[in-house]
Every structure is written in structure tokens, then in C-alpha cells.
Design a protein around this motif. Structure first.
Motif, short mmCIF file in Angstrom:
data_model
loop_
_atom_site.label_atom_id
_atom_site.label_comp_id
_atom_site.label_asym_id
_atom_site.label_seq_id
_atom_site.Cartn_x
_atom_site.Cartn_y
_atom_site.Cartn_z
N LEU A 37 0.92 -1.19 0.05
CA LEU A 37 0.12 0.04 -0.12
C LEU A 37 0.69 1.32 -0.03
O LEU A 37 1.59 1.47 1.00
N ALA A 38 0.72 2.13 -1.00
CA ALA A 38 1.42 3.20 -1.02
C ALA A 38 1.11 4.31 0.05
O ALA A 38 -0.26 4.40 0.30
N SER A 39 1.82 5.26 0.11
CA SER A 39 1.53 6.50 1.31
C SER A 39 0.07 7.29 0.68
O SER A 39 0.09 7.48 -0.52
N GLY A 40 -0.71 7.44 1.69
CA GLY A 40 -1.86 8.02 1.31
C GLY A 40 -3.12 7.33 0.52
O GLY A 40 -3.99 7.73 0.31
N LYS A 41 -2.61 5.86 0.51
CA LYS A 41 -3.93 5.32 -0.09
C LYS A 41 -4.52 4.13 1.03
O LYS A 41 -3.74 3.98 2.04
N LYS A 42 -5.77 3.65 0.55
CA LYS A 42 -6.15 2.64 1.41
C LYS A 42 -6.78 1.58 0.72
O LYS A 42 -6.94 1.70 -0.50
N VAL A 43 -6.91 0.61 1.35
CA VAL A 43 -7.64 -0.57 0.80
C VAL A 43 -8.82 -1.20 1.83
O VAL A 43 -9.05 -0.85 2.83
N THR A 44 -9.90 -1.57 1.27
CA THR A 44 -11.04 -2.02 1.81
C THR A 44 -11.31 -3.65 1.24
O THR A 44 -11.16 -3.75 0.37
N GLY A 45 -11.53 -4.29 2.27
CA GLY A 45 -11.86 -5.67 2.10
C GLY A 45 -12.72 -6.41 3.22
O GLY A 45 -13.03 -5.53 4.22
N VAL A 46 -13.09 -7.48 3.19
CA VAL A 46 -13.96 -8.31 4.06
C VAL A 46 -13.14 -9.42 4.66
O VAL A 46 -12.37 -10.16 4.01
N VAL A 47 -13.38 -9.82 5.95
CA VAL A 47 -13.05 -11.11 6.61
C VAL A 47 -14.20 -11.75 7.24
O VAL A 47 -15.24 -10.91 7.45
N SER A 48 -14.49 -12.70 6.93
CA SER A 48 -15.68 -13.64 7.54
C SER A 48 -15.43 -14.77 8.46
O SER A 48 -14.28 -15.50 8.37
N TYR A 49 -16.34 -15.06 9.29
CA TYR A 49 -16.08 -16.34 10.27
C TYR A 49 -17.51 -16.70 10.24
O TYR A 49 -18.65 -16.14 10.12
N VAL A 50 -17.67 -18.06 10.77
CA VAL A 50 -18.81 -18.65 11.05
C VAL A 50 -19.06 -18.88 12.57
O VAL A 50 -17.94 -19.39 13.05
N ILE A 51 -20.14 -18.37 13.02
CA ILE A 51 -20.53 -18.38 14.40
C ILE A 51 -21.82 -18.87 14.72
O ILE A 51 -22.72 -19.02 13.78
N PRO A 52 -22.29 -19.22 15.94
CA PRO A 52 -23.70 -19.59 16.21
C PRO A 52 -24.72 -18.27 15.87
O PRO A 52 -24.41 -17.01 16.09
N LYS A 53 -25.66 -18.64 15.25
CA LYS A 53 -26.58 -17.71 15.02
C LYS A 53 -27.20 -16.84 16.06
O LYS A 53 -27.31 -17.27 17.26
N GLY A 54 -27.09 -15.43 16.01
CA GLY A 54 -27.64 -14.60 16.85
C GLY A 54 -26.71 -14.20 18.19
O GLY A 54 -27.09 -13.47 18.88
N GLU A 55 -25.47 -14.62 17.83
CA GLU A 55 -24.44 -14.59 18.86
C GLU A 55 -23.35 -13.52 18.52
O GLU A 55 -22.27 -13.49 19.26
#
Length: 214
Positions: free
Chosen positions: A160-178
Motif C-alpha cells: 500500500l502506497a502512502s496516502g492510499k487505502k484498501v477495503t476488504g472483508v474477513v468472514s467467520y462462522v459463528i452460532p446464529k444470533g451471537e
């Protein structure tokens, strides 16, 4: 067919995380510096992380929220939003060829966390997802997963160059509603992987906690 595609996607990501980097903003003019081997880098990280055989990671005394920007050293980090998916298939990130593609069960959901990393220092930085860790209420880490729905949007690693940004996702499986019982841990030292910045970034070896409640 979709299951086969997902399996191939998981394997490709597992064997070459950096190849899928979203760092198109990296400086093309800067000459690449000689890189150290993974083993050498891991040894340096281990040396900085440990003192007398014990980890010296500290925790920030503030609990951060979704949408809040954490400013540490030359890096601005933000959890933009958190989505939930209750259907679909997934695989473990970095999974082996023998790993099976899984389907979300009725009592599970996939937590999709969108983050933005901005570098405001000089030159450029190499970043990694290693500085992100999801913890449950017992402080146990949850393994990252990968899904076809995340293709082209994943937060992996790159330059990543100076003054730049990156957007992305990370995902995980968890119990529903927790979701309320989980915390994303951000460590700027583990995120910043450029070997010539290790000594400086080691000063910021601290865990920053982001609650994922809406």
C-alpha cells in the motif's frame, strides 16, 4: 458445480494469499527491496513478540465501535460494517486439498466484517490479515472462512502506497444470533509485515478491541 468452484477458490487462496491482494494503489515507481524468507520474518516477529518466553502484547484500555477509526503509528484502521449471511457454503481460509466444503447449518451464520486500512506514512507498507483475529466471550480465536460471495472483496495482504487505502472483508462462522458475544482484535504490529519496519512497528504491538454489536 458451485461446490467445485468454491473448492478451487479455497485452494487458490490458501496457496497464494498475496496473489489476490486488493492493493492496486501500490506505488509502481518504488524499487522493490530484497525480501527476507518467511522463516526469517517469523523469527524476527517471534523475537519482538516475546521476552523471557512470555508474550508482551498489551491491550488497549478502550473498547472501540463499528465505524470508529483507530489511528496507530502510520496506519488508520476502521471496521466499516458487519453483515450476516445465514445461507450458503464456505471453506476454511488456507484449507488443505482434503478439506471439505461446508454448508451453513440452521443454527449458524457467517459474519462478514468489512474493514478499511489506510497508510499515511512515507514510502509504502506491506500489510497482512494476520493482525485481525475474531475472539469469542471466552477469548478463544475463531478460524477465518472463505466463500464465493466474498470473491474479489477479501482483505488479504499486499503493498500500500502512502496516502492510499484498501477495503476488504474477513468472514467467520459463528452460532446464529451471537454476534454481540464476539470481538474483532486488531494488532497493528502484526498487520504491518514489511521487514524494514519491524523494529519501529514493534513499539505498537498492542491489541485493539472492536465490539461488533450494532
Amino acid at each position: 458445480m458451485k461446490k467445485v468452484l468454491l473448492l478451487l477458490f479455497v485452494l487458490v487462496i490458501g496457496f497464494s494469499l498475496s496473489a489476490c491482494s486488493q492493493s492496486s494503489d501500490a506505488s509502481e515507481k518504488e524499487k522493490p527491496k530484497e525480501k527476507k524468507s518467511q522463516e526469517e520474518l517469523e523469527k524476527e516477529l517471534d523475537k519482538e513478540l516475546k521476552k523471557g518466553g512470555e508474550p508482551k502484547i498489551k491491550k488497549d484500555d478502550q473498547i472501540h465501535k463499528i465505524g470508529e477509526t483507530i489511528k496507530v503509528n502510520d496506519i488508520n484502521f476502521t471496521v466499516n460494517k458487519v453483515d450476516r449471511e445465514q445461507n450458503g457454503q464456505y471453506g476454511d481460509l488456507g484449507g488443505k486439498e482434503s478439506d471439505k466444503i461446508k454448508t451453513l447449518k440452521g443454527n449458524e451464520e457467517r459474519l462478514i466484517i468489512e474493514v478499511t486500512l489506510e497508510y499515511v506514512g512515507k514510502g509504502s507498507m506491506e500489510y497482512s490479515r494476520l493482525g485481525l483475529d475474531l475472539k469469542d466471550k471466552k477469548n478463544k480465536s475463531v478460524r477465518s472462512v472463505i466463500s464465493l460471495e466474498d470473491k474479489g472483496k477479501m482483505f488479504l495482504g499486499g503493498n500500500l502506497a502512502s496516502g492510499k487505502k484498501v477495503t476488504g472483508v474477513v468472514s467467520y462462522v459463528i452460532p446464529k444470533g451471537e454476534q454481540k458475544n464476539y470481538t474483532l482484535v486488531y494488532n497493528p504490529f502484526l498487520t504491518d509485515t514489511r521487514s524494514d519496519r519491524i523494529e519501529e512497528s514493534a513499539k505498537y504491538n498492542k491489541d485493539y478491541l472492536i465490539k461488533l454489536e450494532k
